[in-house]
Motif scaffolding. Sequence first.
Motif: not given
Length: 234
Positions: A197-208
Motif C-alpha cells: 500500500a505504501e508503494g514498496r516492492v515485495l522482495p524476492t528471496a535474493e533481494e531479502q
Amino acid sequence: MPYASETSLVPLRPPGEDELPHDDGEPMESDRHRKQMLLLIESLDLFWKDRDDVYVSGNMAIYFSELQTMKNDFRGPDVFVVLDTVRRDRKSWVVWQENGRTPDVVIELLSESTESVDRGEKMRIYAKVLRVPEYFLFDPMKCVLEGYALDIGARSYRPMASSADGEQVSQQLGLRLGVREGTYLGSQGRWLRWLDAEGRVLPTAEEQARAAEERAQALADKLAAYEKRFGPLT
C-alpha cells in the motif's frame, strides 16, 4: 451423467488432478516471459509465506468442466491467485475438487503469438465461466500494464483506471502492480512487480538476503567507526 456401466446407477467419479494433464501444454514465449512469471509468483508467495489460505501459481492447467477436459481446449493463466482456499502443492487446479473456487486474480503476459487469445477467448472464459474479479495484461517487452475489473451483471470486463505512472490497484489482494527497474535471475531491466500500500516492492528471496547483508554491513561499519573514536567495546 456417465455411469460406471450400462447397468450401474453409480455415477462415474469425474477425473481429478492425478488423472488430468498437469502442464497447460504451452511453453513461455521467451526467457523474459518465463522470468517475469517466476518473479511475480515468487515474490507474492514469499510475502504470504505465513498464510495458509492462499494459493499462488502459474502456467498450470485449470479445469472447470468435464467437457473441457475431453476437448482440452483451454490453456492456464501465466499467473493466478486464489483466496480463501488451502495452501498446498497441486498438480493442476480442478474447480470441482476445490469446492467451486476459481481464481480471484489472473495475470497474462502478452506476446505476439498469444495476445489475440489473451484478449479474446481467454478473456471471455475468465469473465463468463470462471468469473475472475480482476484480470491484468502485461507486455514484458513493451512494459505496458492494463487492468480489468469484472462487471458481474454483464459478465464482462471494464478497464480499470491506472495511476499517473501506470500502476494498477488490485482491490482483491490489497496490493498494487507497477513497473520497476531491477535484476532478476541475472537479467537487468524493467519488471512488473507487486507493491504494498505504501508503494514498496515485495522482495524476492535474493533481494531479502541482499538487504539483510547490507543491514549487517551498515551495522558493522557503525561499530567500527565507534570503536575507532572511543575504543573497543568491553
